[in-house]
Each structure stands twice: as structure tokens, then as C-alpha cells.
Design a protein around this motif. Structure first.
Motif, PDB file in Angstrom:
ATOM      1  N   PRO A  99      36.368  56.880  35.970  1.00 11.80           N
ATOM      2  CA  PRO A  99      37.660  57.582  36.036  1.00 11.80           C
ATOM      3  C   PRO A  99      38.009  58.219  34.693  1.00 11.80           C
ATOM      4  O   PRO A  99      37.832  57.611  33.639  1.00 11.80           O
ATOM      5  CB  PRO A  99      38.657  56.474  36.406  1.00 11.80           C
ATOM      6  N   GLY A 100      38.462  59.463  34.756  1.00  8.90           N
ATOM      7  CA  GLY A 100      38.792  60.193  33.533  1.00  8.90           C
ATOM      8  C   GLY A 100      37.613  60.881  32.899  1.00  8.90           C
ATOM      9  O   GLY A 100      37.791  61.747  32.042  1.00  8.90           O
ATOM     10  N   SER A 101      36.399  60.514  33.301  1.00 15.01           N
ATOM     11  CA  SER A 101      35.135  61.073  32.820  1.00 15.01           C
ATOM     12  C   SER A 101      34.769  60.549  31.434  1.00 15.01           C
ATOM     13  O   SER A 101      35.535  60.668  30.473  1.00 15.01           O
ATOM     14  CB  SER A 101      35.139  62.610  32.793  1.00 15.01           C
ATOM     15  N   GLN A 102      33.566  60.005  31.323  1.00 18.73           N
ATOM     16  CA  GLN A 102      33.067  59.462  30.067  1.00 18.73           C
ATOM     17  C   GLN A 102      32.280  60.470  29.249  1.00 18.73           C
ATOM     18  O   GLN A 102      31.898  60.190  28.121  1.00 18.73           O
ATOM     19  CB  GLN A 102      32.210  58.221  30.335  1.00 18.73           C
ATOM     20  N   ASN A 114      27.027  55.304  32.767  1.00 18.97           N
ATOM     21  CA  ASN A 114      26.009  56.297  32.432  1.00 18.97           C
ATOM     22  C   ASN A 114      26.489  57.252  31.344  1.00 18.97           C
ATOM     23  O   ASN A 114      27.584  57.814  31.426  1.00 18.97           O
ATOM     24  CB  ASN A 114      25.643  57.107  33.679  1.00 18.97           C
ATOM     25  N   GLU A 115      25.671  57.434  30.322  1.00 14.51           N
ATOM     26  CA  GLU A 115      25.825  58.489  29.319  1.00 14.51           C
ATOM     27  C   GLU A 115      27.239  58.663  28.769  1.00 14.51           C
ATOM     28  O   GLU A 115      27.808  59.761  28.844  1.00 14.51           O
ATOM     29  CB  GLU A 115      25.313  59.816  29.873  1.00 14.51           C
ATOM     30  N   PRO A 116      27.835  57.628  28.181  1.00 17.98           N
ATOM     31  CA  PRO A 116      29.096  57.867  27.468  1.00 17.98           C
ATOM     32  C   PRO A 116      28.858  58.805  26.289  1.00 17.98           C
ATOM     33  O   PRO A 116      27.815  58.741  25.630  1.00 17.98           O
ATOM     34  CB  PRO A 116      29.517  56.470  27.006  1.00 17.98           C
ATOM     35  N   SER A 117      29.824  59.674  26.036  1.00 20.52           N
ATOM     36  CA  SER A 117      29.678  60.683  24.995  1.00 20.52           C
ATOM     37  C   SER A 117      29.938  60.087  23.618  1.00 20.52           C
ATOM     38  O   SER A 117      30.997  59.506  23.366  1.00 20.52           O
ATOM     39  CB  SER A 117      30.667  61.824  25.248  1.00 20.52           C
ATOM     40  N   ALA A 118      28.974  60.265  22.710  1.00 17.60           N
ATOM     41  CA  ALA A 118      29.152  59.765  21.346  1.00 17.60           C
ATOM     42  C   ALA A 118      30.281  60.478  20.623  1.00 17.60           C
ATOM     43  O   ALA A 118      30.954  59.895  19.769  1.00 17.60           O
ATOM     44  CB  ALA A 118      27.846  59.920  20.562  1.00 17.60           C
ATOM     45  N   ASP A 171      33.075  61.395  21.861  1.00 18.97           N
ATOM     46  CA  ASP A 171      34.393  61.039  22.387  1.00 18.97           C
ATOM     47  C   ASP A 171      34.616  59.535  22.533  1.00 18.97           C
ATOM     48  O   ASP A 171      35.743  59.059  22.390  1.00 18.97           O
ATOM     49  CB  ASP A 171      34.595  61.702  23.760  1.00 18.97           C
ATOM     50  N   VAL A 172      33.577  58.805  22.842  1.00 20.36           N
ATOM     51  CA  VAL A 172      33.714  57.374  23.125  1.00 20.36           C
ATOM     52  C   VAL A 172      33.182  56.585  21.934  1.00 20.36           C
ATOM     53  O   VAL A 172      31.973  56.537  21.684  1.00 20.36           O
ATOM     54  CB  VAL A 172      32.947  56.991  24.402  1.00 20.36           C
ATOM     55  N   SER A 173      34.080  55.972  21.194  1.00 19.27           N
ATOM     56  CA  SER A 173      33.688  55.215  20.005  1.00 19.27           C
ATOM     57  C   SER A 173      33.117  53.856  20.397  1.00 19.27           C
ATOM     58  O   SER A 173      33.386  53.328  21.480  1.00 19.27           O
ATOM     59  CB  SER A 173      34.886  55.026  19.078  1.00 19.27           C
ATOM     60  N   LEU A 174      32.359  53.277  19.476  1.00 13.49           N
ATOM     61  CA  LEU A 174      31.842  51.932  19.709  1.00 13.49           C
ATOM     62  C   LEU A 174      32.967  50.912  19.808  1.00 13.49           C
ATOM     63  O   LEU A 174      32.826  49.896  20.493  1.00 13.49           O
ATOM     64  CB  LEU A 174      30.878  51.538  18.591  1.00 13.49           C
ATOM     65  N   ASP A 175      34.067  51.164  19.137  1.00  9.12           N
ATOM     66  CA  ASP A 175      35.208  50.249  19.204  1.00  9.12           C
ATOM     67  C   ASP A 175      35.751  50.135  20.627  1.00  9.12           C
ATOM     68  O   ASP A 175      36.341  49.125  20.993  1.00  9.12           O
ATOM     69  CB  ASP A 175      36.330  50.717  18.275  1.00  9.12           C
ATOM     70  N   ARG A 199      24.748  55.927  24.035  1.00  8.34           N
ATOM     71  CA  ARG A 199      25.653  57.084  23.986  1.00  8.34           C
ATOM     72  C   ARG A 199      24.829  58.352  23.806  1.00  8.34           C
ATOM     73  O   ARG A 199      23.858  58.378  23.054  1.00  8.34           O
ATOM     74  CB  ARG A 199      26.652  56.938  22.837  1.00  8.34           C
ATOM     75  N   ILE A 200      25.236  59.412  24.485  1.00 11.64           N
ATOM     76  CA  ILE A 200      24.530  60.681  24.346  1.00 11.64           C
ATOM     77  C   ILE A 200      25.182  61.491  23.235  1.00 11.64           C
ATOM     78  O   ILE A 200      26.386  61.426  23.007  1.00 11.64           O
ATOM     79  CB  ILE A 200      24.509  61.475  25.659  1.00 11.64           C
ATOM     80  N   GLY A 201      24.348  62.262  22.540  1.00 13.52           N
ATOM     81  CA  GLY A 201      24.840  63.011  21.389  1.00 13.52           C
ATOM     82  C   GLY A 201      24.312  62.376  20.118  1.00 13.52           C
ATOM     83  O   GLY A 201      23.203  61.845  20.066  1.00 13.52           O
TER      84      GLY A 201
END
Length: 528
Positions: A289-292, A341-345, A347-351, A378-380
Motif C-alpha cells: 500500500p502506498g507503493s514501495q 519486493n524491491e523497496p526503493s533505496a 525513498d525507503v531508509s533502512l531505519d 533495496r533497488i538503486g
């Protein structure tokens, strides 16, 4: 006699090589095996490039949610621009369109739209005689516009009241054009240019509308992947399938709009077919939801990445993991669950990601002590070692890497031999390093026998595929090809095998795997 003895010794050494080259075996697979999988992409999570015909019958089908457009006044010969990318006034004064001049469509119906700026605000107009600004944080009545379009991609924009928007001589947009404009050069006529599009579950469902989308997806889900495909996979030594699903599967009987139910029944069928052929299943939560990551395969509405900004989105994702784990944990065909699947580096922090992965791991462990829990890299701009340092889970954990010699300008001009050297120098060394790390197993969860080499020959593709298999066979968990079926031939596993572009034979290890367990068709209990 000497020749016979030599052949016996060679066969013995080959068997020893097969046994010891396998190294680590994956629990749940027959024999000393690793995962040799194919992704069932484009089936339960829609990707238009995989099967474009799914979108063929949508009215105004090139104007779906997330389509990026630019609008140019035919009289001023200037582009509409949201100053600073949004949050301010709108002008009609740009000669060359860039980010500020690009708007994302939100589709209300085939002729009614909202326009989102690059910074996330919406174009808005309070009423007749007022100027258009880009100051609305969310769309409602004042942010909704009717579009009229001719065959030359000229458009008129009007308010719900019927008043047309025009480009004034002061280079602003105002709702005060007198009467009804024609398609000649007049201030209320604009040229529309398409910049980019999305074709995922959101676009399909919102484009067709609920009832038609339900019919289209039911037909697709019943025909795109069938039991015959599992027979094909079994006969070619594939022991696992990775199945992408969307988060709305957790509320399949009544999913949130605009998503369409029915994917759960198809997933149940896949598990039955897999069990019948002694094939294992990895459930991959492909869309959150919201897109990763903002891509169409994450079911994003307009390319915006919002998953990480909302605790509610993260909670809904964990609920979906719990639903899937509770439903399939005891099924003999389940091998593992991939949490995201494939969270964006970017936008999506390790925290955010690591605590989510830890919670997801604990949820799966509530229902199964043996199912593999898979964490996607993470992709990117991200190093997969970051997940090895995170101490996410203690048993049966896997890190998923996606390897494509595509999607980066670095690969654009590489020759066939340079692509192969990249595999040996970069991919192979990374897999070896991760295999040696004290942590999760290594999974090349997506790869394809395609590249940016123009006019590659059959032999070129065979060599590229052979080297990829050679390199990825070393991954301690295994690999999974993307994807089983696709409009683009080299992405299509079945086409590549049948046309000899991808050679699993003489892949002796794969043949050996196929012979280890015979299919048991008594498990073919279909929900159709």
C-alpha cells in the motif's frame, strides 16, 4: 576394458562433482538441491509490458492514472508550468518542458481528470473567472476538470460548470473563455504530449471500472498461468515458482477500491498445481500500500512512493504477511515468503525497512519454524551487505538480489563479451562474498537472458544465458528467472527454452533435480 573403466571413473567423478558442487541444500527441496525457479510475473500483479492486450479496450486508454503529460498553448506556443513544481501559481510561459511542466493524471472517468504536479500538489480553480493555481494538497471538486480531445491530441479543459480554461495574454490560466472553442488556434486549445505511462493493477481497474475490470482479470487469471505451465516447468527441471501478489489479496472478497478480488483463488490453484508436480512456492509480496518503489508492479497510482511515509501502510503490509503466513504455512508446497519486493533505496531508509523486516520475520515464525523468510535488497544505490549487518532473523533467512544487465546507462554500450565479463567480475564476486558472509542465504530472485546488445545472435544469447546460469548456480539459496510468460520474447522463459535461446540442457544438475521426485497429480484440486 580400459575404455570401459575410464568411462566408469569419469561417471563416478561426475557424480561426486554433482553432489559436492551443490554445497548447501535448501530445506524442503528434494535431495541436495537449491532453488531453480521461475517467476510467475504479470499474473496476480499486473504489468502492462508483460501482457499489453489487457489494456486494449479501455476508453481513452492512453490517459490512465499516472500518465505524465505536458500541455502547450497553441496561441502562445508556451507550456503550462507549475512554478517551483507546485505549491504556487501556474503560468504559461515556458519554451521547453521539463519537470515543472509535466503533470501526472489522476483519472476520475474517461473524460474527467485531476492534474498532479511534480511536487505533489494539484491544479485547482475555484470557479468561473478565477485563475488556475497549483496549491491544492488533495483533489476534490475544484481540482477536477473535464477534457475534450480530438484525434490530433489537441485538448480543451473545462470546469464542471462548463466554463473553459484559456491561456491569457498575461501568460496565466483563467476560467473565462467565452463560449465553446473549436479546434482551430484559439486560447482554449492546448497540444497534449505524452511523456510516460504506468500500466499496473491500479490503472487497469480504474480505467475499465469495477465490473469490466473484474471480467478482464478473471479471464486473465484463469488462462495466463495454468496447470500445463507447471507440467512444462517440471519437465525442464524447475523446482520452485516465485509468485508475485498484491497486498489487497488479504481482503480478497472485498478489496479496497479500485483493486479487484479473485487473486486468492488463483494462488490457491497455483499451490495445488505445485504440489502435484513436487514444485515449491515462494509467495512474493510484490505490491505494498502506498507503493514501495513507484513502479507499476507495485500498483502505484501515479509513480509516487508513499509506503514508508505512513505507519498505516506498513501495518497493512504486515497484515498481508500475516494473512499469507497463516493461510499457507502448513501447505506442503510452501517454501518461503518474501516480505517486500524491491523497496526503493532513494525513498525507503533502512531505519524504516529493517524494523519492518524484523516484524515480518516474527510474523512468519508465528506460523512456521521452517519457511524461509526472504528480504529483498533495496533497488538503486544500496549495498546488499546492509541486510547482512542488520541481524534481522536467526533461522532460514534469505537475501534476494535482482540482477539485470539493463536499466542502467552503464550497460547501454557494452558488447556481448563485455556483458559476460561483467558477470564474472561483478556478479560472481558479489555472490561469493555474500555466500561467505555469516548470515542469510543468497537468492538471485530475478534475472533475465536479455541485454542491450543490438543484433545479438542465437549463439550470443546462448553464451549469455550459460554464463548467467554458471554464476547464479553458485548462490547459496538459488535463482529465479523473470518471467515465465511475456510479450517480449527473451523475457519469456517458455519461449527462450523452446527456441533454444536459453539452454538448461545439458544442464545435468537440472535434469538430476527433475528426476528426484515424480509428479503426484492426486493433489490437483482446482478452485475453478
Amino acid at each position: 576394458m580400459e575404455l570401459l573403466f575410464s568411462k566408469w571413473v569419469s561417471a563416478f567423478l561426475l557424480c561426486c562433482w554433482l553432489i559436492f558442487s551443490v554445497g548447501h541444500s535448501v530445506e524442503g527441496l528434494h535431495g541436495n538441491a537449491r532453488v531453480r525457479a521461475v517467476n510467475l510475473g504479470g499474473w496476480l500483479v499486473v504489468e502492462g509490458w508483460i501482457k499489453p492486450s489487457l489494456f486494449d479496450d479501455i476508453p481513452n486508454g492512453d490517459m490512465l492514472d499516472g500518465t505524465q503529460v505536458q500541455l502547450k498553448s497553441v496561441t502562445l506556443q508556451k507550456y503550462i508550468s507549475a512554478q517551483n513544481g507546485g505549491g504556487m501559481n501556474v503560468s504559461v510561459d515556458r519554451d521547453n518542458p521539463l519537470e515543472w511542466e509535466t503533470f501526472k493524471l489522476w483519472r476520475v472517468s474517461e473524460s474527467v481528470f485531476q492534474f498532479r504536479t511534480s511536487e505533489g500538489q494539484f491544479l485547482t480553480c475555484s470557479g468561473d473567472g478565477d485563475s488556475v493555481t497549483a496549491t491544492a494538497e488533495s483533489p476534490s471538486y475544484s481540482e477536477t476538470f473535464y477534457l475534450e480531445r480530438n484525434f490530433n491530441n489537441r485538448v480543451h479543459i473545462k470546469l464542471k460548470s462548463g466554463t473553459y480554461i484559456q491561456a491569457s495574454n498575461d501568460n496565466v490560466l483563467t476560467a473565462d473563455f467565452p463560449g465553446t472553442p473549436g479546434w482551430d488556434d484559439n486560447p482554449a486549445t492546448f497540444e497534449m504530449t505524452f511523456v510516460a505511462k504506468l500500466q499496473g493493477d491500479y490503472q487497469l481497474a480504474n480505467g475499465y471500472g469495477h465490473n469490466k475490470a473484474k471480467d478482464v482479470l478473471k479471464k486473465h487469471r484463469n488462462s495466463f498461468i495454468t496447470v500445463d505451465d507447471f507440467d512444462f516447468l517440471y519437465r525442464h527441471g524447475i523446482n520452485t515458482v516465485r509468485i508475485p501478489v498484491g497486498w489487497w489479496i488479504a481482503s480478497d472478497s472485498n478489496p479496497p477500491a479500485p483493486f479487484i478480488g479473485g487473486s486468492l483463488e488463483a494462488l490457491d490453484n497455483a499451490f495445488s498445481w505445485a504440489q502435484a508436480y513436487n514444485i515449491k512456492c515462494i509467495i512474493d509480496l510484490h505490491a505494498a500500500p502506498g507503493s514501495q518503489n513507484g513502479m507499476e508492479h507495485s500498483a502505484s497510482r501515479d509513480g509516487t512512493v508513499n509506503w514508508q511515509t505512513s505507519p498505516e501502510h506498513i501495518a497493512q503490509t504486515l497484515d498481508a504477511i500475516e494473512f499469507l503466513a497463516s493461510r499457507y504455512a502448513v501447505h506442503p508446497a510452501l517454501l518461503g515468503i518474501e516480505l517486500l519486493n524491491e523497496p526503493s533505496a532513494a525513498d525507503v531508509s533502512l531505519d524504516i525497512l529493517v524494523p519492518f523486516y524484523k516484524q515480518g520475520y516474527q510474523i512468519v515464525r508465528k506460523y512456521s519454524s521452517t519457511a524461509y523468510v526472504i528480504f529483498c535488497q533495496r533497488i538503486g544505490n544500496a549495498d546488499p551487505f546492509e541486510l547482512y549487518q542488520a541481524n534481522i532473523g536467526s533461522s532460514n533467512t534469505v537475501v534476494d538480489l535482482h540482477y539485470y544487465n539493463l536499466f542502467d546507462r552503464y550497460f547501454d554500450k557494452l558488447t556481448s563479451s563485455e556483458n559476460i565479463q561483467f558477470l564474472y567480475k561483478n556478479r560472481q564476486s558479489q555472490i561469493q562474498a555474500l555466500n561467505s558472509a555469516n548470515g542469510p542465504l543468497v537468492f538471485v530472485g530475478e534475472w533475465v537472458n536479455e541485454w542491450n546488445v543490438t543484433n545479438g545472435s542465437l549463439a550470443d544469447y546462448q553464451d549469455f544465458g550459460r554464463v548467467q546460469l554458471d554464476v547464479y548456480n553458485a548462490a547459496s539459496f538459488g535463482w529465479s528467472y523473470w518471467t515465465l510468460k511475456c510479450e517480449k520474447q527473451h523475457w519469456d522463459f517458455e519461449w527462450s527454452i523452446r527456441n533454444n535461446y536459453l539452454q538448461l540442457q545439458p544442464g545435468i544438475k537440472l535434469t538430476l533435480l527433475a528426476s528426484m521426485a515424480q509428479p503426484n497429480r492426486k493433489h490437483l484440486l482446482l478452485n475453478v
